[in-house]
Design an enzyme around this catalytic site. Structure first.
Site, PDB file in Angstrom:
ATOM      1  N   GLU A  44       0.841  -1.209   0.000  1.00 53.93           N
ATOM      2  CA  GLU A  44       0.000   0.000   0.000  1.00 53.93           C
ATOM      3  C   GLU A  44       0.867   1.246   0.000  1.00 53.93           C
ATOM      4  O   GLU A  44       0.625   2.200  -0.739  1.00 53.93           O
ATOM      5  CB  GLU A  44      -0.930  -0.011   1.223  1.00 53.93           C
ATOM      6  CG  GLU A  44      -1.979   1.111   1.208  1.00 53.93           C
ATOM      7  CD  GLU A  44      -1.554   2.352   1.974  1.00 53.93           C
ATOM      8  OE1 GLU A  44      -2.346   3.299   2.032  1.00 53.93           O
ATOM      9  OE2 GLU A  44      -0.440   2.406   2.509  1.00 53.93           O
ATOM     10  N   GLU A  45       1.895   1.238   0.840  1.00 55.05           N
ATOM     11  CA  GLU A  45       2.716   2.446   0.998  1.00 55.05           C
ATOM     12  C   GLU A  45       3.466   2.813  -0.293  1.00 55.05           C
ATOM     13  O   GLU A  45       3.800   3.965  -0.504  1.00 55.05           O
ATOM     14  CB  GLU A  45       3.727   2.268   2.139  1.00 55.05           C
ATOM     15  CG  GLU A  45       3.111   1.950   3.504  1.00 55.05           C
ATOM     16  CD  GLU A  45       2.350   3.116   4.114  1.00 55.05           C
ATOM     17  OE1 GLU A  45       2.163   4.128   3.433  1.00 55.05           O
ATOM     18  OE2 GLU A  45       1.938   2.985   5.286  1.00 55.05           O
TER      19      GLU A  45
HETATM   20 ZN   LIG Z   1      -1.605   2.924   6.034  1.00 54.01          ZN
END
Ligand SMILES: [Zn+2]
Length: 186
Positions: A56-57
């Site tokens: 996600e990051e």
């Molecule tokens: Zn997060």
């Protein structure tokens, strides 16, 4: 029809709050649902899909790839995408960002949940973070900051992101240890 819950599991460093506070909630919901199914005969009216995203990051990579790969089935069958990321970053008030189609159901559920500060989640939320225009708790708009983005923007699925947060009057842009090497639970 699918009700989809998700949270990412990668972190910039230790990630005690982002994403592990959300992961703790997601895993606890899965555990409780299993108890309800096994021991209380509960049968969900919709298929519930639990998702734990990677990368996600780095740019919502895990959730975006999954949404793109399953676009046809998701856009015709998904009822809602419920995201947690940082689920707790303070002890002041509940915070929600959501598609407008979900405002009413969020309000209805918030009235049923006790708030740690007394009263219901809805009561404290209305008192501490009301809308400017009307007497309702404030709900923000979803942007691109977490795994709800591909569901909402690419697949057109109503989505929400919820957490408990600090007092915005402190003028902090985030909690002090956010994305740092000190964001540990020790
Ligand atoms: Zn997060």
């Amino acid at each position: 029809r699918y009700v989809i819950l998700g949270n990412h599991h990668d972190a910039w460093v230790f990630g005690a709050l982002d994403p592990s506070s959300g992961t703790a909630c997601l895993l606890e919901i899965a555990r409780v649902f299993k108890v309800l199914v096994d021991q209380h005969g509960w049968k969900p009216r919709r298929s519930i899909v639990f998702c734990s995203w990677g990368a996600e990051e780095y740019g919502l990579i895990g959730s975006t790839e999954w949404v793109e790969e399953n676009m046809k089935s998701l856009s015709s069958k998904a009822v809602v995408y419920l995201n947690v990321d940082i689920s707790v970053q303070g002890n002041y008030v509940f915070r929600a960002k959501s598609s407008p189609t979900l405002y009413q159901v969020i309000y209805d559920v918030a009235k049923k949940i006790p708030d740690p500060n007394g009263g219901s989640l809805y009561d404290i939320w209305l008192k501490r973070n009301p809308m400017k225009e009307e007497s309702l708790p404030y709900i923000g708009n979803l942007g691109s900051g977490s795994d709800y983005a591909p569901f909402m923007v690419t697949a057109g699925i109503s989505s929400l992101d919820i957490r408990y947060t600090y007092d915005s009057a402190t003028n902090l842009s985030s909690y002090p240890l956010y994305h740092s090497m000190y964001e540990t639970s020790i």
